[in-house]
Motif scaffolding. Structure first.
Motif, PDB file in Angstrom:
ATOM      1  N   CYS B 101      10.735 -14.550 124.193  1.00  0.00           N
ATOM      2  CA  CYS B 101       9.430 -15.163 124.476  1.00  0.00           C
ATOM      3  C   CYS B 101       8.541 -14.203 125.258  1.00  0.00           C
ATOM      4  O   CYS B 101       7.320 -14.276 125.188  1.00  0.00           O
ATOM      5  N   GLY B 102       9.148 -13.321 126.045  1.00  0.00           N
ATOM      6  CA  GLY B 102       8.393 -12.283 126.745  1.00  0.00           C
ATOM      7  C   GLY B 102       7.939 -12.615 128.160  1.00  0.00           C
ATOM      8  O   GLY B 102       7.441 -11.743 128.871  1.00  0.00           O
ATOM      9  N   CYS B 136      16.001 -14.355 132.990  1.00  0.00           N
ATOM     10  CA  CYS B 136      15.537 -14.395 131.609  1.00  0.00           C
ATOM     11  C   CYS B 136      16.228 -15.577 130.951  1.00  0.00           C
ATOM     12  O   CYS B 136      17.456 -15.660 130.949  1.00  0.00           O
ATOM     13  N   CYS B 138      15.887 -16.420 127.772  1.00  0.00           N
ATOM     14  CA  CYS B 138      16.022 -16.277 126.316  1.00  0.00           C
ATOM     15  C   CYS B 138      17.157 -15.341 125.899  1.00  0.00           C
ATOM     16  O   CYS B 138      17.947 -15.682 125.046  1.00  0.00           O
ATOM     17  N   THR B 139      17.186 -14.157 126.468  1.00  0.00           N
ATOM     18  CA  THR B 139      17.944 -13.076 125.827  1.00  0.00           C
ATOM     19  C   THR B 139      19.425 -13.037 126.160  1.00  0.00           C
ATOM     20  O   THR B 139      20.188 -12.391 125.446  1.00  0.00           O
TER      21      THR B 139
HETATM   22  S1  FES Z   1      12.383 -13.186 127.012  1.00  0.00           S
HETATM   23 FE1  FES Z   1      11.979 -15.283 127.397  1.00  0.00          FE
HETATM   24  S2  FES Z   1      12.493 -15.519 129.488  1.00  0.00           S
HETATM   25 FE2  FES Z   1      13.102 -13.506 129.051  1.00  0.00          FE
END
Ligand code: FES
Ligand SMILES: Cc1cc2nc3c(=O)[nH]c(=O)nc-3n(C[C@H](O)[C@H](O)[C@H](O)COP(=O)(O)OP(=O)(O)OC[C@H]3O[C@@H](n4cnc5c(N)ncnc54)[C@H](O)[C@@H]3O)c2cc1C
Ligand code: FES
Lengths: 281, 164
Positions: B101-102, B136, B138-139
């Motif tokens: 998601c970044g 993070c 997501c990763t």
């Molecule tokens: S890439 Fe989404 S919170 Fe780290």
């Protein structure tokens, strides 16, 4: 805490004078990381104390003097024989917080997660307060109540002192948290001074699952003068901590907190004994 | 009533003057100044998404008050690279799929930059300790570690001290 004004003095005298003039509305402001946990007071003014020349660690006769605005990162990086505060500071999260949090801030307002006071308690360190003149207070007495409540307007912690640790003095420290970046569920610290095969002096303290850092004198009394035998620790701890007000947090029951406390306190006593004997951990 | 006062910050290499109130965070000041790459996450110093570099050290802009930056040097993610000319770490993050998601990435880049500026070839333990301050969601961090490994190899000119 919502501040309405800030001052950035450049000398200790200026900072003290500002705090004295502000009275109850004035707050010494070091790293500022604790103010999110402090309730609002009308008219609160922050007096930045990070530019007063109070940062740095000096070796003294038999120990160290650590300036009040020395950061926790400074504690982690400092290296000298007998220096143990790196072991404590490295367990205070996170590296971003350690980069700004100061020694004075960590010990002046106590929380259930305050870690440095434990080390100063068991090592019988000192807290240097300036009310114009510097006076050194024994940590054993300084931490018996919330330190901020004892300061007069304008009083500032300017430094802490502690001994260099080497056999026959040994130090132990252990902290349990859910993730490395979380507040402590339970922290314990111990210092043991050996006299031959005897435990000449035992100092033990805990925090995290207790409301404030506390010395555990019942356990100390039960062990002092006895053989330097780790098999005595579990019984002394079990008998000595039952009456304390253990409080579970983050999903821990009070009973589990007491149990975890017992395990960690035995561990730190064992670490301290090993170190006092000069054995590598 | 909150008093407004002028402070001076060396921001991304440029001397800038700002009027701030005592309660304003460095994060709020940066974002109202158009530097929105610094993200607002937990706002209590835990997640690291607001990490900037102040006087050479990574700090959480959310719990840093703006006045603390007076006469200090502050670097934000905007100083690190351009869309068309990313820094080696930014490039590696994208190419190694370290970005989902970044949201956490600007904070991670600044946090890691502070580490690598000081220790160009850190140990794995030092890397993990650094990442402790940056969540993070997501990763799972594996791809981020891949990107760090590659960046360290490229920028330090040495073989990293740990293997992937
Ligand atoms: S890439 Fe989404 S919170 Fe780290
Ligand atoms: C996410 C997070 C996790 C944390 N986890 C831990 C942890 O696990 N263990 C731990 O020990 N701490 C932990 N902390 C607490 C952090 O280390 C403290 O907030 C910090 O030590 C306070 O230092 P400071 O310099 O920021 O103090 P400040 O916030 O500036 O001040 C704290 C208090 O002390 C007073 N004060 C400060 N300096 C002086 C002085 N020299 N003389 C008199 N009074 C003074 C201030 O007026 C204020 O009331 C955590 C903080 C955060 C944000
Ligand atoms: S937004 Fe600053 S640490 Fe989370």
């Amino acid at each position: 805490m919502r501040f309405v004004d800030f001052l950035i003095p450049e000398t200790l005298d200026e900072a003290r004078a500002a705090l004295e003039a502000l009275g109850d509305r004035g707050y010494a402001f070091a790293g500022g990381t604790a103010f999110q946990y402090v309730s609002d007071r009308p008219g609160a003014t922050a007096v930045d104390i990070t530019r007063l020349g109070l940062r740095g660690i000096d070796q003294t006769d038999g120990g160290f003097r650590v300036g009040a605005t020395t950061t926790l990162t400074d504690l982690v990086r400092y290296q000298a024989d007998g220096w143990v505060l790196d072991r404590v500071a490295t367990r205070i999260p996170t590296h971003q917080v350690r980069n700004v949090s100061t020694v004075g801030g960590n010990i002046s307002r106590l929380f259930p997660w305050s870690d440095l006071p434990l080390a100063l308690l068991v090592l019988e360190g000192g807290v240097v307060i300036s009310d114009g003149e510097e006076q050194t207070h024994a940590a054993l007495e300084f931490f018996t109540a919330q330190p901020l409540n004892r300061f007069g307007h304008g009083d500032l912690v300017t430094a802490v002192t502690l001994p260099a640790v080497s056999p026959p003095l040994g130090f132990g420290f252990k902290k349990e948290n859910i993730t490395n970046a979380a507040f402590a569920l339970m922290t314990g610290a111990a210092a043991i001074t050996l006299d031959g095969e005897r435990l000449a002096k035992v100092r033990l303290a805990a925090n995290g699952a207790l409301a404030v850092p506390q010395r555990l004198t019942a356990v100390e009394d039960a062990l002092e003068g006895r053989a330097a035998d780790p098999s005595l620790f579990a019984g002394a701890v079990e008998d000595g901590i039952g009456g304390l007000d253990w409080r579970g947090r983050e999903g821990m029951s009070d009973e589990f907190a007491r149990h975890l406390g017992g395990v960690i306190l035995c561990d730190v006593l064992e670490q301290a004994l090993q170190a006092a004997k000069g054995e590598a951990e | 009533m909150s008093v407004e006062k002028a402070i001076r910050i060396q921001l991304n290499g440029e001397s800038r003057e700002f009027n701030v109130t005592a309660g304003e965070s460095l994060l709020a000041l940066l974002r109202r100044s158009g530097l929105t790459g610094t993200k607002r996450g937990c706002e209590d110093g835990a997640c690291g998404s607001c990490t900037v570099i102040m006087d050479g050290a990574a700090v959480n802009a959310c719990i840093t008050f703006a006045f603390q930056a007076h006469e200090r040097e502050v670097w934000t993610i905007e100083s690190i690279g351009e869309y068309d000319d990313p820094s080696p770490l930014q490039k590696a993050m994208v190419e190694e799929a370290g970005v989902q998601c970044g949201f956490c990435i600007p904070g991670i880049v600044m946090s890691v930059k502070a580490l690598l500026d000081e220790i160009p070839n850190p140990t794995h333990e030092q890397i993990l300790e650094n990442l402790d301050g940056n969540y993070c969601r997501c990763t799972g961090y594996e791809k981020i570690e891949d990107a760090l490994h590659r960046t360290i190899a490229e920028t330090s000119g040495e073989e990293p001290q740990w293997t992937r």
